[in-house]
Design a protein around this motif. Structure first.
Motif, PDB file in Angstrom:
ATOM      1  N   TYR A  98       3.524  -5.966   1.318  1.00 10.93           N
ATOM      2  CA  TYR A  98       3.227  -4.783   2.071  1.00 10.93           C
ATOM      3  C   TYR A  98       3.423  -5.081   3.333  1.00 10.93           C
ATOM      4  CZ  TYR A  98       1.446  -2.556  -2.191  1.00 10.93           C
ATOM      5  OH  TYR A  98       0.960  -2.109  -3.203  1.00 10.93           O
ATOM      6  N   ASN A 119      -1.418   4.664   6.376  1.00 12.49           N
ATOM      7  CA  ASN A 119      -0.815   4.732   5.076  1.00 12.49           C
ATOM      8  C   ASN A 119      -1.289   3.807   4.079  1.00 12.49           C
ATOM      9  OD1 ASN A 119       0.773   6.994   5.913  1.00 12.49           O
ATOM     10  ND2 ASN A 119       2.573   5.669   6.250  1.00 12.49           N
ATOM     11  N   LEU A 120      -1.511   2.320   4.483  1.00 11.73           N
ATOM     12  CA  LEU A 120      -2.029   1.583   3.465  1.00 11.73           C
ATOM     13  C   LEU A 120      -3.284   1.813   3.096  1.00 11.73           C
ATOM     14  CD1 LEU A 120      -1.391  -1.245   1.986  1.00 11.73           C
ATOM     15  CD2 LEU A 120      -2.324  -2.472   4.077  1.00 11.73           C
ATOM     16  N   LEU A 157      -3.163   4.736   0.375  1.00  9.58           N
ATOM     17  CA  LEU A 157      -2.495   4.475  -0.737  1.00  9.58           C
ATOM     18  C   LEU A 157      -3.284   3.476  -1.470  1.00  9.58           C
ATOM     19  CD1 LEU A 157       1.145   4.070   0.623  1.00  9.58           C
ATOM     20  CD2 LEU A 157       0.272   5.909  -0.992  1.00  9.58           C
ATOM     21  N   VAL A 158      -3.882   2.717  -1.114  1.00 10.45           N
ATOM     22  CA  VAL A 158      -4.661   1.596  -1.589  1.00 10.45           C
ATOM     23  C   VAL A 158      -5.870   2.351  -2.214  1.00 10.45           C
ATOM     24  CG1 VAL A 158      -6.420  -0.367  -1.372  1.00 10.45           C
ATOM     25  CG2 VAL A 158      -4.025  -0.269  -0.525  1.00 10.45           C
ATOM     26  N   LEU A 184      -4.265   4.773  -5.232  1.00 11.05           N
ATOM     27  CA  LEU A 184      -3.735   4.211  -6.529  1.00 11.05           C
ATOM     28  C   LEU A 184      -4.755   3.090  -7.008  1.00 11.05           C
ATOM     29  CD1 LEU A 184      -0.060   4.033  -5.180  1.00 11.05           C
ATOM     30  CD2 LEU A 184      -1.065   5.468  -7.318  1.00 11.05           C
ATOM     31  N   ARG A 222       1.914   0.683 -10.048  1.00 12.18           N
ATOM     32  CA  ARG A 222       1.059   1.200  -9.083  1.00 12.18           C
ATOM     33  C   ARG A 222       1.439   0.551  -7.584  1.00 12.18           C
ATOM     34  NH1 ARG A 222      -4.331   0.576 -10.205  1.00 12.18           N
ATOM     35  NH2 ARG A 222      -4.151  -0.260 -12.250  1.00 12.18           N
ATOM     36  N   ALA A 261       3.231   2.225  -4.201  1.00  9.05           N
ATOM     37  CA  ALA A 261       2.737   2.396  -2.947  1.00  9.05           C
ATOM     38  C   ALA A 261       3.536   1.721  -1.888  1.00  9.05           C
ATOM     39  CB  ALA A 261       1.657   1.307  -2.960  1.00  9.05           C
ATOM     40  N   LEU A 282       5.059   3.632   1.702  1.00 11.32           N
ATOM     41  CA  LEU A 282       4.585   3.051   3.074  1.00 11.32           C
ATOM     42  C   LEU A 282       5.206   3.594   4.337  1.00 11.32           C
ATOM     43  CD1 LEU A 282       3.777  -0.804   2.396  1.00 11.32           C
ATOM     44  CD2 LEU A 282       2.029   0.933   2.853  1.00 11.32           C
TER      45      LEU A 282
END
Length: 328
Positions: free
Chosen positions: A113, A130-131, A134-135, A138, A158, A162, A166
């Motif tokens: 990432y 965003n991270l 998404l973390v 998901l 998954r 992600a 990103l």
């Protein structure tokens, strides 16, 4: 061409193949992977794009991403010609291939990432936001420091989704995103994609062999076969065009005569206490399940979806290769 977000106008892709025909002899022949393909996808649509192996699905996706250049016709994604402006388009699209990963195999997931953060030049604040989102969505928190090669298929999938999101792409291409996943992992991926489309209006083109992916995610399905679009409409219409059937597998508490199923369902196979009932795929299984459960001693039951290849082959054969549109 229209103002649609994705637009293909009589797109073709022809490959030249050389085949050995004798000692020091080779024969050249052309293979038409995509043949006069035309369709549009509006911004925010989630569309299933299905067909048998070798039908031209992957070739289409590769042209949409700019990996391949069409042999003929015109193609635009967000007004951009993918083959001419691939780098510009890369910042507006995400791609997930179920059997291939975009993550770095020997690095911890978080390092992949961080590399994408730099590759896409994502502003720091947006990357962090965003991270984190998404973390959380998901369920990747415990996996960030694990090398990608140690992740299970469901965890890696998954992680790939992600990674593809990103940089806030406007369109997401998914190629078999649930292949090989267990039921729980499939549910997580489907729930996330459904919410992504609802919250952010991301345009999604989904290729899959799992009809449940289409049923749960897409209001529209396109079928490609031999490089040509043979159906464009709702999934129920596809089942109707191919006259496909689903199968209810019933495990009874003991061996009994064939179940008296309400029409149009019928028993097609009996093996001891297990029986198979076929019914039209366009109909809900709920009524049939309820009636069987009320009248017979059940141990277990399951619904099996029709095979996509069989549906398309039957539809294509009966229509003589004529493209099918959903009835109005």
């Amino acid at each position: 061409m229209t103002d649609a977000f994705i637009a293909l106008d009589h797109v073709e892709k022809v490959f030249e193949v050389r085949r050995k025909t004798g000692f020091l002899k080779r024969e050249r022949r052309q293979v038409r992977a995509v043949d006069a393909l035309s369709f549009t996808v509006e911004r925010g649509e989630m569309v299933g794009y299905i067909g048998p192996n070798g039908a031209g699905k992957s070739t289409t996706i590769k042209m949409l991403t700019g990996i391949l250049t069409p042999s003929a016709g015109r193609l635009r994604v967000a007004g951009i010609d993918p083959s001419r402006e691939r780098t510009r388009l890369a910042h507006r699209m995400g791609v997930v291939f179920g059997q291939r990963t975009t993550l770095w195999w020997d690095l911890p997931l978080i390092d992949s990432y961080r590399l994408m953060h730099r590759m896409y030049r994502i502003p720091d604040a947006r990357y962090r936001d965003n991270l984190e989102r998404l973390v959380e969505r998901l369920d990747l928190g415990d996996l960030l420091d694990v090398p990608v090669r140690q992740l299970s298929l469901g965890q890696r999938m998954r992680g790939d989704i992600a990674a593809a999101l990103l940089h806030d792409p406007e369109v997401l291409y998914l190629d078999e995103p649930t292949i090989g996943l267990d039921v729980i992992s499939k549910t997580k991926v489907r729930d996330f994609l459904r919410q992504l489309n609802a919250d952010r209006a991301v345009t999604v083109l989904l290729t899959t062999h799992d009809l449940q992916d289409i049923e749960q995610l897409c209001s529209r399905v396109m079928v490609i076969d031999h490089g040509r679009l043979v159906y464009d409409g709702a999934l129920a219409g596809l089942h109707g065009a191919g006259e496909s059937e689903r199968t209810l597998v019933v495990d009874l508490a003991r061996e009994l005569p064939p179940i008296e199923a309400p029409a149009p369902a019928r028993v097609v196979r009996v093996e001891g206490p297990r029986q198979w009932l076929a019914f039209p795929a366009s109909e809900s299984a709920a009524r049939l399940v309820a009636q069987v459960a009320a009248r017979y001693p059940l141990v277990d039951l399951s619904v099996r979806e029709p095979d996509i290849e069989a549906v398309i082959a039957r539809m294509y054969t009966e229509r003589g290769g004529t493209p099918v549109a959903e009835p109005s």
